[in-house]
Motif scaffolding. Sequence first.
Motif, PDB file in Angstrom:
ATOM      1  N   ILE A  55      46.781  39.973  53.209  1.00 19.94           N
ATOM      2  CA  ILE A  55      46.002  38.925  52.542  1.00 19.94           C
ATOM      3  C   ILE A  55      45.218  38.117  53.565  1.00 19.94           C
ATOM      4  CG2 ILE A  55      46.144  36.807  51.186  1.00 19.94           C
ATOM      5  CD1 ILE A  55      46.670  39.336  49.573  1.00 19.94           C
ATOM      6  N   ARG A  56      45.898  37.760  54.656  1.00 18.69           N
ATOM      7  CA  ARG A  56      45.188  37.040  55.721  1.00 18.69           C
ATOM      8  C   ARG A  56      44.061  37.898  56.284  1.00 18.69           C
ATOM      9  NH1 ARG A  56      50.574  35.462  57.007  1.00 18.69           N
ATOM     10  NH2 ARG A  56      50.707  37.121  58.572  1.00 18.69           N
ATOM     11  N   GLY A  57      44.320  39.210  56.386  1.00 16.62           N
ATOM     12  CA  GLY A  57      43.301  40.121  56.884  1.00 16.62           C
ATOM     13  C   GLY A  57      42.095  40.178  55.967  1.00 16.62           C
ATOM     14  N   GLU A  58      42.341  40.183  54.647  1.00 19.97           N
ATOM     15  CA  GLU A  58      41.232  40.208  53.690  1.00 19.97           C
ATOM     16  C   GLU A  58      40.379  38.953  53.809  1.00 19.97           C
ATOM     17  OE1 GLU A  58      41.724  41.134  49.645  1.00 19.97           O
ATOM     18  OE2 GLU A  58      43.092  42.819  49.978  1.00 19.97           O
ATOM     19  N   LYS A  59      41.058  37.807  53.940  1.00 20.38           N
ATOM     20  CA  LYS A  59      40.314  36.558  54.065  1.00 20.38           C
ATOM     21  C   LYS A  59      39.511  36.537  55.360  1.00 20.38           C
ATOM     22  CE  LYS A  59      43.518  33.775  51.297  1.00 20.38           C
ATOM     23  NZ  LYS A  59      44.477  32.644  51.286  1.00 20.38           N
ATOM     24  N   SER A  60      40.136  37.016  56.432  1.00 16.98           N
ATOM     25  CA  SER A  60      39.435  37.057  57.714  1.00 16.98           C
ATOM     26  C   SER A  60      38.282  38.047  57.672  1.00 16.98           C
ATOM     27  CB  SER A  60      40.413  37.441  58.837  1.00 16.98           C
ATOM     28  OG  SER A  60      41.434  36.482  58.963  1.00 16.98           O
ATOM     29  N   ARG A  61      38.506  39.184  56.992  1.00 14.77           N
ATOM     30  CA  ARG A  61      37.454  40.198  56.894  1.00 14.77           C
ATOM     31  C   ARG A  61      36.240  39.641  56.153  1.00 14.77           C
ATOM     32  NH1 ARG A  61      40.342  43.968  55.167  1.00 14.77           N
ATOM     33  NH2 ARG A  61      39.973  43.881  52.938  1.00 14.77           N
ATOM     34  N   ALA A  62      36.504  38.885  55.094  1.00 17.19           N
ATOM     35  CA  ALA A  62      35.399  38.281  54.346  1.00 17.19           C
ATOM     36  C   ALA A  62      34.607  37.323  55.228  1.00 17.19           C
ATOM     37  CB  ALA A  62      35.934  37.555  53.119  1.00 17.19           C
ATOM     38  N   THR A 213      51.143  49.614  42.224  1.00 15.72           N
ATOM     39  CA  THR A 213      49.749  49.177  42.078  1.00 15.72           C
ATOM     40  C   THR A 213      49.659  47.924  41.210  1.00 15.72           C
ATOM     41  OG1 THR A 213      49.471  50.788  40.272  1.00 15.72           O
ATOM     42  CG2 THR A 213      48.714  51.441  42.458  1.00 15.72           C
ATOM     43  N   ALA A 214      50.495  47.834  40.186  1.00 12.33           N
ATOM     44  CA  ALA A 214      50.518  46.626  39.362  1.00 12.33           C
ATOM     45  C   ALA A 214      51.006  45.438  40.185  1.00 12.33           C
ATOM     46  CB  ALA A 214      51.415  46.841  38.147  1.00 12.33           C
ATOM     47  N   TRP A 215      52.014  45.677  41.039  1.00 14.14           N
ATOM     48  CA  TRP A 215      52.515  44.626  41.919  1.00 14.14           C
ATOM     49  C   TRP A 215      51.398  44.146  42.850  1.00 14.14           C
ATOM     50  CZ3 TRP A 215      57.476  42.388  42.763  1.00 14.14           C
ATOM     51  CH2 TRP A 215      57.578  41.623  43.927  1.00 14.14           C
ATOM     52  N   THR A 216      50.663  45.091  43.438  1.00 10.90           N
ATOM     53  CA  THR A 216      49.583  44.740  44.359  1.00 10.90           C
ATOM     54  C   THR A 216      48.530  43.884  43.664  1.00 10.90           C
ATOM     55  OG1 THR A 216      49.890  46.740  45.688  1.00 10.90           O
ATOM     56  CG2 THR A 216      47.743  45.661  45.827  1.00 10.90           C
ATOM     57  N   ARG A 220      47.956  40.024  44.856  1.00 12.09           N
ATOM     58  CA  ARG A 220      46.692  39.592  45.456  1.00 12.09           C
ATOM     59  C   ARG A 220      45.939  38.608  44.547  1.00 12.09           C
ATOM     60  NH1 ARG A 220      44.385  44.351  49.323  1.00 12.09           N
ATOM     61  NH2 ARG A 220      46.341  44.661  50.445  1.00 12.09           N
ATOM     62  N   THR A 221      46.108  38.765  43.253  1.00 12.39           N
ATOM     63  CA  THR A 221      45.488  37.807  42.332  1.00 12.39           C
ATOM     64  C   THR A 221      46.065  36.418  42.542  1.00 12.39           C
ATOM     65  OG1 THR A 221      45.084  39.530  40.677  1.00 12.39           O
ATOM     66  CG2 THR A 221      45.087  37.231  39.910  1.00 12.39           C
ATOM     67  N   LEU A 222      47.381  36.346  42.725  1.00 16.09           N
ATOM     68  CA  LEU A 222      48.042  35.067  42.929  1.00 16.09           C
ATOM     69  C   LEU A 222      47.751  34.467  44.300  1.00 16.09           C
ATOM     70  CD1 LEU A 222      51.534  35.774  41.306  1.00 16.09           C
ATOM     71  CD2 LEU A 222      49.653  34.436  40.352  1.00 16.09           C
ATOM     72  N   LEU A 223      47.786  35.325  45.338  1.00 17.03           N
ATOM     73  CA  LEU A 223      47.661  34.822  46.696  1.00 17.03           C
ATOM     74  C   LEU A 223      46.226  34.576  47.138  1.00 17.03           C
ATOM     75  CD1 LEU A 223      50.388  36.957  48.532  1.00 17.03           C
ATOM     76  CD2 LEU A 223      50.543  34.598  47.714  1.00 17.03           C
ATOM     77  N   LEU A 224      45.261  35.193  46.441  1.00 17.36           N
ATOM     78  CA  LEU A 224      43.861  35.008  46.813  1.00 17.36           C
ATOM     79  C   LEU A 224      43.122  34.051  45.877  1.00 17.36           C
ATOM     80  CD1 LEU A 224      42.828  38.639  47.810  1.00 17.36           C
ATOM     81  CD2 LEU A 224      42.990  36.662  49.314  1.00 17.36           C
ATOM     82  N   ARG A 225      43.880  33.269  45.115  1.00 18.12           N
ATOM     83  CA  ARG A 225      43.240  32.304  44.212  1.00 18.12           C
ATOM     84  C   ARG A 225      42.539  31.220  45.028  1.00 18.12           C
ATOM     85  NH1 ARG A 225      47.724  30.287  40.101  1.00 18.12           N
ATOM     86  NH2 ARG A 225      48.822  30.072  42.072  1.00 18.12           N
TER      87      ARG A 225
END
Length: 225
Positions: A55-62, A213-216, A220-225
């Motif tokens: 999640i941190r990587g996704e935010k940093s990538r953005a 996949t449902a867990w993912t 990510r929906t919860l943590l990337l709000r």
Amino acid sequence: MPAFLDAPVNAAYQLVHGIATTIEPLTGAYAAAVAIVLCTVAVRLLLLPLSLAAIRGEKSRATLMPEIRKISERHAKNPERVQREVAKLQAESGTTLLAGCLPMLAQLPFFWVMYTLFNTAIVAGHSNQLLAGTIFGAPLGIHWPLFASTPAYLGLALVLAVVAYFSSRRQLRLLDETASPMTRRMARFLPFGTLVTAAFIPLAAGLYLLTTTAWTLLERTLLLR
């Protein structure tokens, strides 16, 4: 089955069979299926630190992508310079563009063990009793297309498609306006690869795939709000 897989497959069998036996009075014929879901959730909880890193990587990538595009445009005729500048940028930010892949890569051994477990009739010298488990009458060890017309497969495919649809929408929302058409196509269609995968694995492995996949998506929906 290759000898090096004996130990992990035997361990997985003992774990899943033990859980299924414990919960069978409550779940009946669905005990093995429920045990697979519980084991999948346990795996994802174990991998939660990697998921948080992703999640941190996704935010940093953005954050990094606009800078990386500027570097690519500035040094378009010097690929080696681009690589050095991008590596420097990543080092300064303390992240990597591959961070988001960590949970997926870490799950591959678990997925492979689950796949092998339900493709093996004999485990530790004994009959694989988990193969007797069913979902809506379809044995957990059965493959498509043998169960393609059964409620179990249709239900699995439908829910996988729903999860893939929302995963696709989430990925598209994370892209900025400068994302290339190819990137957008990959973000739109790649999540639906789970439907293709489900056509080549046992029903039990498909259940694992659906759960993770449902867990993912939820995570990510919860943590990337």
